[in-house]
Motif scaffolding. Structure first.
Motif, PDB file in Angstrom:
ATOM      1  N   GLN A  97      22.790 -42.587 -66.613  1.00  0.00           N
ATOM      2  CA  GLN A  97      23.909 -42.071 -67.408  1.00  0.00           C
ATOM      3  C   GLN A  97      23.751 -40.573 -67.640  1.00  0.00           C
ATOM      4  OE1 GLN A  97      24.249 -43.932 -71.233  1.00  0.00           O
ATOM      5  NE2 GLN A  97      26.356 -43.284 -71.514  1.00  0.00           N
ATOM      6  N   LEU A  98      22.527 -40.133 -67.864  1.00  0.00           N
ATOM      7  CA  LEU A  98      22.266 -38.714 -68.069  1.00  0.00           C
ATOM      8  C   LEU A  98      22.608 -37.905 -66.827  1.00  0.00           C
ATOM      9  CD1 LEU A  98      21.126 -36.562 -69.981  1.00  0.00           C
ATOM     10  CD2 LEU A  98      18.875 -37.041 -69.027  1.00  0.00           C
ATOM     11  N   SER A  99      22.237 -38.400 -65.661  1.00  0.00           N
ATOM     12  CA  SER A  99      22.553 -37.677 -64.426  1.00  0.00           C
ATOM     13  C   SER A  99      24.066 -37.633 -64.204  1.00  0.00           C
ATOM     14  CB  SER A  99      21.847 -38.323 -63.231  1.00  0.00           C
ATOM     15  OG  SER A  99      22.343 -39.633 -63.020  1.00  0.00           O
ATOM     16  N   ARG A 100      24.776 -38.733 -64.524  1.00  0.00           N
ATOM     17  CA  ARG A 100      26.236 -38.740 -64.416  1.00  0.00           C
ATOM     18  C   ARG A 100      26.856 -37.703 -65.343  1.00  0.00           C
ATOM     19  NH1 ARG A 100      26.287 -44.271 -64.640  1.00  0.00           N
ATOM     20  NH2 ARG A 100      26.952 -44.190 -66.807  1.00  0.00           N
ATOM     21  N   LEU A 101      26.351 -37.637 -66.555  1.00  0.00           N
ATOM     22  CA  LEU A 101      26.889 -36.673 -67.519  1.00  0.00           C
ATOM     23  C   LEU A 101      26.612 -35.233 -67.082  1.00  0.00           C
ATOM     24  CD1 LEU A 101      26.039 -38.401 -70.919  1.00  0.00           C
ATOM     25  CD2 LEU A 101      28.280 -38.098 -69.885  1.00  0.00           C
ATOM     26  N   ARG A 102      25.455 -34.996 -66.515  1.00  0.00           N
ATOM     27  CA  ARG A 102      25.142 -33.635 -66.028  1.00  0.00           C
ATOM     28  C   ARG A 102      26.081 -33.243 -64.887  1.00  0.00           C
ATOM     29  NH1 ARG A 102      18.574 -33.893 -66.194  1.00  0.00           N
ATOM     30  NH2 ARG A 102      18.386 -33.375 -68.412  1.00  0.00           N
ATOM     31  N   GLN A 103      26.332 -34.179 -63.975  1.00  0.00           N
ATOM     32  CA  GLN A 103      27.247 -33.886 -62.873  1.00  0.00           C
ATOM     33  C   GLN A 103      28.648 -33.602 -63.396  1.00  0.00           C
ATOM     34  OE1 GLN A 103      26.982 -37.275 -60.300  1.00  0.00           O
ATOM     35  NE2 GLN A 103      25.031 -36.640 -59.376  1.00  0.00           N
ATOM     36  N   GLU A 104      29.090 -34.393 -64.344  1.00  0.00           N
ATOM     37  CA  GLU A 104      30.421 -34.180 -64.914  1.00  0.00           C
ATOM     38  C   GLU A 104      30.480 -32.839 -65.646  1.00  0.00           C
ATOM     39  OE1 GLU A 104      33.638 -36.372 -67.868  1.00  0.00           O
ATOM     40  OE2 GLU A 104      31.692 -37.304 -67.482  1.00  0.00           O
ATOM     41  N   ASN A 105      29.401 -32.488 -66.328  1.00  0.00           N
ATOM     42  CA  ASN A 105      29.342 -31.198 -67.028  1.00  0.00           C
ATOM     43  C   ASN A 105      29.451 -30.045 -66.031  1.00  0.00           C
ATOM     44  OD1 ASN A 105      29.082 -29.359 -69.069  1.00  0.00           O
ATOM     45  ND2 ASN A 105      26.879 -29.625 -69.297  1.00  0.00           N
ATOM     46  N   GLN A 106      28.736 -30.124 -64.928  1.00  0.00           N
ATOM     47  CA  GLN A 106      28.806 -29.071 -63.913  1.00  0.00           C
ATOM     48  C   GLN A 106      30.214 -28.988 -63.318  1.00  0.00           C
ATOM     49  OE1 GLN A 106      25.733 -30.068 -61.145  1.00  0.00           O
ATOM     50  NE2 GLN A 106      24.087 -29.219 -62.404  1.00  0.00           N
TER      51      GLN A 106
ATOM     52  N   LEU B  88      33.025 -29.807 -64.774  1.00  0.00           N
ATOM     53  CA  LEU B  88      33.924 -29.221 -65.762  1.00  0.00           C
ATOM     54  C   LEU B  88      33.713 -27.710 -65.901  1.00  0.00           C
ATOM     55  CD1 LEU B  88      33.883 -31.981 -68.525  1.00  0.00           C
ATOM     56  CD2 LEU B  88      35.740 -31.416 -66.962  1.00  0.00           C
ATOM     57  N   LYS B  89      32.463 -27.267 -65.820  1.00  0.00           N
ATOM     58  CA  LYS B  89      32.192 -25.826 -65.865  1.00  0.00           C
ATOM     59  C   LYS B  89      32.844 -25.118 -64.680  1.00  0.00           C
ATOM     60  CE  LYS B  89      27.840 -25.765 -68.417  1.00  0.00           C
ATOM     61  NZ  LYS B  89      26.400 -25.492 -68.342  1.00  0.00           N
ATOM     62  N   LEU B  90      32.744 -25.736 -63.497  1.00  0.00           N
ATOM     63  CA  LEU B  90      33.363 -25.162 -62.301  1.00  0.00           C
ATOM     64  C   LEU B  90      34.884 -25.104 -62.460  1.00  0.00           C
ATOM     65  CD1 LEU B  90      32.931 -24.116 -59.425  1.00  0.00           C
ATOM     66  CD2 LEU B  90      33.125 -26.474 -58.633  1.00  0.00           C
ATOM     67  N   GLN B  91      35.485 -26.162 -62.996  1.00  0.00           N
ATOM     68  CA  GLN B  91      36.928 -26.158 -63.218  1.00  0.00           C
ATOM     69  C   GLN B  91      37.329 -25.073 -64.215  1.00  0.00           C
ATOM     70  OE1 GLN B  91      38.068 -30.064 -64.484  1.00  0.00           O
ATOM     71  NE2 GLN B  91      38.199 -30.886 -62.410  1.00  0.00           N
TER      72      GLN B  91
ATOM     73  N   GLN C  20      39.922 -19.893 -65.281  1.00  0.00           N
ATOM     74  CA  GLN C  20      39.864 -18.538 -65.825  1.00  0.00           C
ATOM     75  C   GLN C  20      40.114 -17.504 -64.741  1.00  0.00           C
ATOM     76  OE1 GLN C  20      36.042 -18.421 -67.731  1.00  0.00           O
ATOM     77  NE2 GLN C  20      36.835 -19.176 -69.683  1.00  0.00           N
ATOM     78  N   ALA C  21      39.658 -17.774 -63.528  1.00  0.00           N
ATOM     79  CA  ALA C  21      39.858 -16.823 -62.437  1.00  0.00           C
ATOM     80  C   ALA C  21      41.312 -16.815 -61.977  1.00  0.00           C
ATOM     81  CB  ALA C  21      38.942 -17.171 -61.264  1.00  0.00           C
TER      82      ALA C  21
END
Length: 136
Positions: free
Chosen positions: A73-82, A84-87, A92-93
């Motif tokens: 679950q932690l790895s899934r959340l980290r991937q989702e966080n990355q 969302l940061k990319l989005q 913003q760009a």
């Protein structure tokens, strides 16, 4: 209720109650009971130790399963966080940078309104008036 039957009933209860409390052993000796009780105690202690070991093993298995599930679950959340940061960076760009902030926009709007009011006042007073009128 009369006192006679009440006293009689209490006396009967006092006599009968101790008779019910006595248990007689069938063989007359209590040694076989203590030996069997001792063996039962030993057996129960062994079963207790075995069940405690099983409980500890099950707790370890449960903790391992929980940690595996949490790590997944932690790895899934980290991937989702990355993701969302990319989005967020892409969003913003893609938006054009603003020239003025909201506060600066209000200031410019107020200045424009004041300039328009000044020009309207000048034109409304009329250009045909002479300077003499100011002196009177």
């Amino acid at each position: 209720m009369r006192k006679g039957p009440l006293c009689l009933m209490c006396l009967t209860l006092l006599v009968v109650a101790p008779a019910h409390g006595e248990d007689s052993a069938p063989g007359g000796s209590s040694t076989p009971l203590s030996l069997s009780a001792g063996s039962q105690i030993n057996e129960l202690q062994q079963r207790l130790k075995a069940s405690e070991q099983q409980r500890e093993e099950l707790n370890k298995q449960l903790q391992n399963a929980d940690s595996e599930r949490e790590s997944a679950q932690l790895s899934r959340l980290r991937q989702e966080n990355q993701r969302l940061k990319l989005q967020l960076k892409e969003a913003q760009a893609s938006t054009s940078p603003r020239l003025l902030t909201d506060q600066q926009q209000w200031f410019v709007t107020g200045g424009g309104v004041a300039l328009i009011a000044l020009l309207c006042g000048i034109f409304a007073s009329g250009a045909s008036r002479k300077r003499r009128q100011w002196l009177n």
